[in-house]
Design a protein around this motif. Structure first.
Motif, short mmCIF file in Angstrom:
data_model
loop_
_atom_site.label_atom_id
_atom_site.label_comp_id
_atom_site.label_asym_id
_atom_site.label_seq_id
_atom_site.Cartn_x
_atom_site.Cartn_y
_atom_site.Cartn_z
N VAL A 13 -2.57 -21.93 7.28
CA VAL A 13 -3.65 -22.86 6.95
C VAL A 13 -3.84 -22.82 5.43
O VAL A 13 -3.94 -21.74 4.83
CB VAL A 13 -4.96 -22.45 7.66
CG1 VAL A 13 -6.14 -23.24 7.12
CG2 VAL A 13 -4.82 -22.63 9.16
N ILE A 15 -6.37 -24.64 2.54
CA ILE A 15 -7.54 -25.48 2.31
C ILE A 15 -7.93 -25.35 0.84
O ILE A 15 -8.05 -24.22 0.32
CB ILE A 15 -8.73 -25.05 3.20
CG1 ILE A 15 -8.34 -25.09 4.68
CG2 ILE A 15 -9.95 -25.92 2.94
CD1 ILE A 15 -9.41 -24.52 5.60
N TRP A 26 -6.39 -30.20 2.74
CA TRP A 26 -6.44 -29.81 4.17
C TRP A 26 -5.06 -30.06 4.75
O TRP A 26 -4.69 -31.21 5.00
CB TRP A 26 -7.50 -30.66 4.86
CG TRP A 26 -7.89 -30.27 6.27
CD1 TRP A 26 -7.33 -30.77 7.41
CD2 TRP A 26 -8.91 -29.38 6.69
NE1 TRP A 26 -7.94 -30.24 8.51
CE2 TRP A 26 -8.94 -29.38 8.10
CE3 TRP A 26 -9.83 -28.58 6.01
CZ2 TRP A 26 -9.82 -28.61 8.84
CZ3 TRP A 26 -10.71 -27.82 6.75
CH2 TRP A 26 -10.71 -27.83 8.15
N ARG A 29 -1.35 -27.52 9.12
CA ARG A 29 -1.69 -26.34 9.93
C ARG A 29 -3.21 -26.24 10.10
O ARG A 29 -3.69 -25.85 11.17
CB ARG A 29 -1.16 -25.07 9.27
CG ARG A 29 -1.51 -23.79 10.00
CD ARG A 29 -0.90 -23.75 11.39
NE ARG A 29 0.53 -23.66 11.36
CZ ARG A 29 1.31 -23.53 12.43
NH1 ARG A 29 0.76 -23.53 13.63
NH2 ARG A 29 2.62 -23.48 12.32
N ALA A 30 -3.98 -26.64 9.09
CA ALA A 30 -5.44 -26.66 9.22
C ALA A 30 -5.86 -27.68 10.27
O ALA A 30 -6.79 -27.44 11.06
CB ALA A 30 -6.09 -26.97 7.88
N GLU A 31 -5.17 -28.85 10.29
CA GLU A 31 -5.48 -29.85 11.31
C GLU A 31 -5.25 -29.29 12.71
O GLU A 31 -6.08 -29.48 13.61
CB GLU A 31 -4.61 -31.10 11.08
CG GLU A 31 -4.94 -31.88 9.83
CD GLU A 31 -4.06 -33.11 9.68
OE1 GLU A 31 -4.56 -34.15 9.25
OE2 GLU A 31 -2.85 -33.02 10.00
N THR A 33 -5.04 -26.04 13.65
CA THR A 33 -5.84 -24.85 13.96
C THR A 33 -7.29 -25.21 14.27
O THR A 33 -7.88 -24.69 15.22
CB THR A 33 -5.79 -23.86 12.78
OG1 THR A 33 -4.43 -23.47 12.55
CG2 THR A 33 -6.62 -22.60 13.09
N ARG A 38 -7.03 -34.53 8.61
CA ARG A 38 -7.25 -34.37 7.18
C ARG A 38 -8.24 -35.41 6.66
O ARG A 38 -9.14 -35.07 5.87
CB ARG A 38 -5.91 -34.52 6.44
CG ARG A 38 -6.02 -34.36 4.93
CD ARG A 38 -4.64 -34.42 4.28
NE ARG A 38 -4.75 -34.20 2.85
CZ ARG A 38 -5.04 -35.15 1.96
NH1 ARG A 38 -5.26 -36.40 2.38
NH2 ARG A 38 -5.11 -34.86 0.67
N SER A 82 -8.11 -14.51 6.24
CA SER A 82 -7.80 -15.36 5.09
C SER A 82 -7.74 -14.56 3.80
O SER A 82 -8.25 -13.44 3.71
CB SER A 82 -8.86 -16.47 4.95
OG SER A 82 -10.12 -15.89 4.66
N HIS A 102 -4.87 -17.72 8.73
CA HIS A 102 -4.29 -18.02 10.06
C HIS A 102 -5.23 -17.48 11.13
O HIS A 102 -6.11 -16.63 10.86
CB HIS A 102 -2.90 -17.40 10.21
CG HIS A 102 -2.91 -15.90 10.14
ND1 HIS A 102 -2.85 -15.10 11.25
CD2 HIS A 102 -3.00 -15.05 9.07
CE1 HIS A 102 -2.89 -13.83 10.88
NE2 HIS A 102 -2.98 -13.76 9.56
#
Length: 372
Positions: A13, A15, A26, A29-31, A33, A38, A82, A102
């Motif tokens: 992730v 950000i 964003w 992987r952030a989307e 998780t 985004r 993080s 993650h």
């Protein structure tokens, strides 16, 4: 391909956050998780997208730049591990923060559970009278610790490196050890070793258990065992005392040659009557007595079942070639016998023991053969 494009497809992730804590970057992987596209994330406050206790103020503070955040989830919280980097301008003032991380929920939960289990094991070893040990396939001690080890006068890991079959060749449950090495869980009976009483559970281990073939849990049961032995001794003493009391309460006395008397005192129930009958019949057969007098002066009440047993006793005495005589019958007992409808026509009954004894002496005198 620039760095920002690479971060979009990074397995972590990523950000980006501006000094106002609004999301400016964003990645995919952030989307995945956080289940947020985004377009819906960029421009919004980070605390609104990812609410955490205490907020995200630590991102721009001096000091540690790693942390595990607890994020609310649909069923259980997400533990987001993080680390971050503060991006500064030419004047060294922070312009943004790049946050990497993650979902570490599974790993952190496993680590916390392992820590809890370790602390529980340590508490068990320190506060319970138990010895924990492990041996390999050959029976060599790999581990030995616990309060019970020290109670027995040894130090932790006292026998590590030694073979259990050598250490306990003259004592201990080696058969249980052999069975456990063959894969059979065993719980042994308490046995005395090192001057104390122990109960052991032998637990076979899977092949990949750090070379351990059997783990043992040995509990110090010395106090319980001593209490058990003391209680057993007291019960045996009570039983012997009760036997003496029974014999004293129903003594069989030979008051004349061939004449036995049995004075019965106290409460008479079916169990006691059966014991009296057994003792009396045995004595009649052994002494070849001709008369047996049952003196009921000390008995005031009997139930119908007990009265039936008394009459049966008189009949059993007759079968042995002797005569049974009743004396000292109370009015209540007489009523019980009448209620049973028992015919006492062939049974000698007297008010007093003296009268019964006189009857026996007279009868024996009449049966004496005359001299020629």
């Amino acid at each position: 391909m620039d760095e920002r494009t690479l971060l979009q497809d990074a397995p972590l992730v990523v950000i980006d956050v501006d000094p106002a804590f609004r999301v400016s970057g964003w990645n995919r992987r952030a989307e995945q998780t956080f289940k947020t596209p985004r377009a819906a994330a960029v421009g919004r406050p980070l605390g609104e997208l990812l609410p955490v206790s205490g907020g995200w103020g630590a991102l721009f503070e001096d000091g540690a730049n790693t942390r595990v955040w607890e994020l609310p989830g649909t069923s259980e919280p997400m533990l987001f591990e993080s680390w971050w980097q503060v991006n500064r301008g030419a004047d060294h003032r922070p312009e943004s923060v790049t946050l990497y991380g993650h979902d570490a929920t599974a790993r952190v939960v496993t680590e916390r559970r392992a820590l809890l289990e370790s602390q529980m094991l340590q508490a068990i070893k320190e506060y319970l009278d138990v010895a924990l040990w492990a041996i390999d396939r050959r029976g060599t001690f790999l581990y030995q610790d616990g309060k019970g080890v020290r109670t027995a006068g040894m130090t932790s890991h006292h026998f590590v490196g030694q073979n259990i079959f050598d250490v306990y060749r003259n004592g201990g449950d080696l058969d249980g050890v052999r069975r456990a090495l063959q894969g059979e869980p065993i719980s042994s009976l308490p046995s005395e070793v090192h001057g104390m009483h122990w109960q052991t559970w032998y637990i076979p281990m899977p092949p990949n258990a750090a070379d351990a073939a059997v783990v043992g849990i040995t509990l110090d049961v010395t106090d319980a065992r001593r209490s058990e032995l003391e209680l057993r001794a007291k019960l045996e003493l009570i039983e012997r005392q009760q036997e003496v009391i029974r014999e004293l309460s129903t003594p069989i006395i030979e008051v004349w040659d061939g004449v036995l008397t049995l004075p019965i005192v106290g409460l008479v129930d079916s169990v006691r009557t059966a014991e009296i009958m057994d003792n009396l019949l045995t004595t009649v057969a052994r002494t070849r007595a001709r008369y047996a007098i049952l003196d009921l002066t000390g008995v005031e009440v009997v139930d119908t079942g007990t009265a039936g047993h008394l009459i049966g006793m008189i009949q059993a005495i007759r079968l042995l070639g002797a005569e049974g005589i009743l004396t000292g019958i109370h009015p209540t007992i007489a009523q019980t016998i009448v209620a049973l409808g028992v015919d006492l026509a062939r049974v000698a009954v007297f008010a007093k023991l003296r009268d019964a004894l006189k009857h026996c002496i007279v009868q024996m005198g009449q049966r004496k053969p005359t001299a020629k």
